[in-house]
Design a protein around this motif. Sequence first.
Motif, PDB file in Angstrom:
ATOM      1  N   ALA A 162      52.330   2.046 109.244  1.00  0.00           N
ATOM      2  CA  ALA A 162      51.929   3.263 108.952  1.00  0.00           C
ATOM      3  C   ALA A 162      50.826   3.273 107.589  1.00  0.00           C
ATOM      4  O   ALA A 162      50.380   4.402 107.403  1.00  0.00           O
ATOM      5  CB  ALA A 162      53.045   4.396 108.673  1.00  0.00           C
ATOM      6  N   GLY A 163      50.604   2.113 107.180  1.00  0.00           N
ATOM      7  CA  GLY A 163      49.511   2.160 105.924  1.00  0.00           C
ATOM      8  C   GLY A 163      48.125   2.904 106.092  1.00  0.00           C
ATOM      9  O   GLY A 163      47.648   3.754 105.401  1.00  0.00           O
ATOM     10  N   GLY A 164      47.736   2.589 107.524  1.00  0.00           N
ATOM     11  CA  GLY A 164      46.421   3.063 107.633  1.00  0.00           C
ATOM     12  C   GLY A 164      46.409   4.848 107.681  1.00  0.00           C
ATOM     13  O   GLY A 164      45.676   5.344 107.501  1.00  0.00           O
ATOM     14  N   PHE A 165      47.567   5.088 108.384  1.00  0.00           N
ATOM     15  CA  PHE A 165      47.758   6.577 108.660  1.00  0.00           C
ATOM     16  C   PHE A 165      48.110   7.251 107.320  1.00  0.00           C
ATOM     17  O   PHE A 165      47.547   8.354 106.975  1.00  0.00           O
ATOM     18  CB  PHE A 165      49.200   6.702 109.555  1.00  0.00           C
ATOM     19  N   ILE A 166      48.754   6.460 106.216  1.00  0.00           N
ATOM     20  CA  ILE A 166      48.702   7.231 104.783  1.00  0.00           C
ATOM     21  C   ILE A 166      47.487   7.340 104.166  1.00  0.00           C
ATOM     22  O   ILE A 166      47.217   8.428 103.843  1.00  0.00           O
ATOM     23  CB  ILE A 166      49.742   6.149 104.112  1.00  0.00           C
ATOM     24  N   MET A 167      46.796   6.383 104.432  1.00  0.00           N
ATOM     25  CA  MET A 167      45.227   6.520 103.592  1.00  0.00           C
ATOM     26  C   MET A 167      44.570   7.219 104.517  1.00  0.00           C
ATOM     27  O   MET A 167      43.580   8.160 103.811  1.00  0.00           O
ATOM     28  CB  MET A 167      44.712   5.110 103.842  1.00  0.00           C
ATOM     29  N   GLN A 168      44.668   7.588 105.626  1.00  0.00           N
ATOM     30  CA  GLN A 168      43.820   8.546 106.473  1.00  0.00           C
ATOM     31  C   GLN A 168      44.248   9.976 105.928  1.00  0.00           C
ATOM     32  O   GLN A 168      43.196  10.698 105.755  1.00  0.00           O
ATOM     33  CB  GLN A 168      44.299   8.501 107.989  1.00  0.00           C
ATOM     34  N   CYS A 169      45.464  10.283 105.621  1.00  0.00           N
ATOM     35  CA  CYS A 169      45.982  11.688 105.245  1.00  0.00           C
ATOM     36  C   CYS A 169      45.562  11.696 103.867  1.00  0.00           C
ATOM     37  O   CYS A 169      44.923  12.887 103.341  1.00  0.00           O
ATOM     38  CB  CYS A 169      47.564  11.520 105.537  1.00  0.00           C
ATOM     39  N   LEU A 170      45.646  10.802 102.796  1.00  0.00           N
ATOM     40  CA  LEU A 170      45.442  10.839 101.432  1.00  0.00           C
ATOM     41  C   LEU A 170      43.916  10.871 101.129  1.00  0.00           C
ATOM     42  O   LEU A 170      43.308  11.608 100.489  1.00  0.00           O
ATOM     43  CB  LEU A 170      45.973   9.987 100.787  1.00  0.00           C
ATOM     44  N   LEU A 171      43.058  10.176 102.167  1.00  0.00           N
ATOM     45  CA  LEU A 171      41.407  10.306 101.918  1.00  0.00           C
ATOM     46  C   LEU A 171      41.219  11.542 102.520  1.00  0.00           C
ATOM     47  O   LEU A 171      40.341  12.152 101.823  1.00  0.00           O
ATOM     48  CB  LEU A 171      40.962   9.058 102.746  1.00  0.00           C
ATOM     49  N   GLY A 172      41.859  12.006 103.618  1.00  0.00           N
ATOM     50  CA  GLY A 172      41.598  13.504 104.070  1.00  0.00           C
ATOM     51  C   GLY A 172      41.759  14.628 102.792  1.00  0.00           C
ATOM     52  O   GLY A 172      40.963  15.363 102.619  1.00  0.00           O
ATOM     53  N   ALA A 173      42.980  14.428 102.113  1.00  0.00           N
ATOM     54  CA  ALA A 173      43.225  15.525 101.195  1.00  0.00           C
ATOM     55  C   ALA A 173      41.968  14.994  99.842  1.00  0.00           C
ATOM     56  O   ALA A 173      41.709  15.983  99.267  1.00  0.00           O
ATOM     57  CB  ALA A 173      44.484  15.030 100.672  1.00  0.00           C
ATOM     58  N   LEU A 174      41.537  14.087  99.851  1.00  0.00           N
ATOM     59  CA  LEU A 174      40.639  13.599  98.788  1.00  0.00           C
ATOM     60  C   LEU A 174      39.379  14.429  99.081  1.00  0.00           C
ATOM     61  O   LEU A 174      38.516  15.038  98.257  1.00  0.00           O
ATOM     62  CB  LEU A 174      40.175  12.226  98.625  1.00  0.00           C
ATOM     63  N   GLU A 175      38.934  14.294 100.606  1.00  0.00           N
ATOM     64  CA  GLU A 175      37.651  15.140 100.860  1.00  0.00           C
ATOM     65  C   GLU A 175      37.816  16.559 100.775  1.00  0.00           C
ATOM     66  O   GLU A 175      36.725  17.252 100.594  1.00  0.00           O
ATOM     67  CB  GLU A 175      37.447  14.780 102.339  1.00  0.00           C
ATOM     68  N   ARG A 176      39.026  17.125 100.866  1.00  0.00           N
ATOM     69  CA  ARG A 176      39.052  18.733 100.219  1.00  0.00           C
ATOM     70  C   ARG A 176      38.982  18.918  98.953  1.00  0.00           C
ATOM     71  O   ARG A 176      38.967  20.013  98.687  1.00  0.00           O
ATOM     72  CB  ARG A 176      40.415  19.160 101.070  1.00  0.00           C
ATOM     73  N   THR A 177      38.598  17.876  97.852  1.00  0.00           N
ATOM     74  CA  THR A 177      38.377  18.188  96.647  1.00  0.00           C
ATOM     75  C   THR A 177      36.826  17.975  96.369  1.00  0.00           C
ATOM     76  O   THR A 177      36.043  17.862  97.113  1.00  0.00           O
ATOM     77  CB  THR A 177      39.133  17.182  95.780  1.00  0.00           C
ATOM     78  N   GLU A 178      36.458  18.189  95.192  1.00  0.00           N
ATOM     79  CA  GLU A 178      35.030  18.163  94.832  1.00  0.00           C
ATOM     80  C   GLU A 178      34.718  16.955  94.496  1.00  0.00           C
ATOM     81  O   GLU A 178      33.558  16.398  94.091  1.00  0.00           O
ATOM     82  CB  GLU A 178      34.925  19.150  93.545  1.00  0.00           C
ATOM     83  N   THR A 179      35.525  15.741  94.542  1.00  0.00           N
ATOM     84  CA  THR A 179      35.475  14.416  94.259  1.00  0.00           C
ATOM     85  C   THR A 179      34.217  13.743  95.080  1.00  0.00           C
ATOM     86  O   THR A 179      33.919  13.953  96.258  1.00  0.00           O
ATOM     87  CB  THR A 179      36.771  13.559  94.485  1.00  0.00           C
TER      88      THR A 179
END
Length: 458
Positions: free
Chosen positions: A151-168
């Motif tokens: 599930a490593g790829g899935f974890i990063m998909q979720c967290l990178l999705g959360a990152l996209e919702r910021t102004e980063t």
Amino acid sequence: MVVVGLGVAGTCAAIEAAAAGVDVLALERSGAGGGTSANSGGIIYLGGGTPIQEACGYEDTADDMFAFLVAACGPGADEAKIRPYCDGSVDHYHWLVDHGLPFKAEFFPERDREPPTDAGLVYSGGEDSWPFTDVAKGVPRGHHPQHPDAAGGFIMQCLLGALERTETRVQTEARVDQLVVDDDGAVVGVVAVVDGQRRTIEARKGVVLTAGGFIFNPAMVEENTPLAAHCLFYVGTDTDDGSGIRMGVGAGGAAVNLDALECSLPLNPPRKISVGILVNGKGERFINEDAYNGRIGLEILLRQGEEAYLVFDEEGYVVNVVGMRATWVCETTTELAEEIGLPAGALEATVDRYNEAAARGEDPDFHKVPELVRPLVPPLGAIDLRVAHAIYAPFTLGGLDTTPDSEVRGPDGTVVPGLYAAGRTACGIAVRGYVSGISLGDGSFFGRRAGRAAASRE
């Protein structure tokens, strides 16, 4: 703030800093974020009474989790980091869930790897095996997201999705190769190659290094962890070249425990394989066979001359998850010892001693759990577990010396202003021992701390 590397540590650092209102630029060397974290099995080490543990019927406390991790990740484990990690574990679980990572309240009984199902809880570090059962209550703490198998790829998909919702702002294919230090010794920026051009980027809040370990740097491996080079498989990606560690040292940071590594030998699952006994080149047992795979692998690599064999009988033979099969099968113990090339009489004495106690359901030497203890009945076989013949999977644990708030320290113990590190770029919780899930666990936890510390910097 500039984040160097977008694995789990860097992503969590960026999310946390952005939430605090910081202007964050994340620089990722590859074409996309994820790094080694995305290639992992996806177990996150959490405990202290998470909702998943409670729903599965397991009672856990931060104190039990602390006692176990100090014992399992040492000697030399950093208690100053382990304490807040355990105390904050339940809150960290909720933070992960709040940022899009789901967990299913289901326990998976096989140990030492991610479940092939989407079950959310598994034993992942030998919590229920000796000697750790003498230290703390053995409960499962391997948290596996609601995703089948790795599930490593899935974890990063979720967290990178959360990152996209910021102004980063995220810049991929950006290679950072130098830190900028002012006259006072503070880190104030980075030098990076972006779109083929060399650029200097100011970082008023500082720089967070989350660029991985150094298992794919042959020179650093040879200098610090030479036995790792004897293994057939490395855990990581080619970006685990030590660049973050070397930049941190160049800017005044100290690197510690660079000789520390983890080395898993994937025996389990199924756990039934642990009915057999592990012997070294002297034909002697050296560990309880129900121990965590990483503990077994590291013991063989570092302290058993890279030589071991799993001895079993016909009833106990099973092909494990990675397809290990019998190398030798013989009618008697003596014939098996001769085929392997063990010292005369040694294996016979070991099997006789083991069988005598096993007939009583006991293992006085290594305290294997009773359900895996029974006499071995000829004919016997063995699997060749010498390092040159089996799948040993090492990666490095040493890195930059950091405070519990992920600030990088120099050789004199003082903090390098404006410099932070987390993940395998820093020396984390695990030093001379390891449990599966601690890399994603302390990477995400101390990545968050790095982001918060940088955000609060004047």
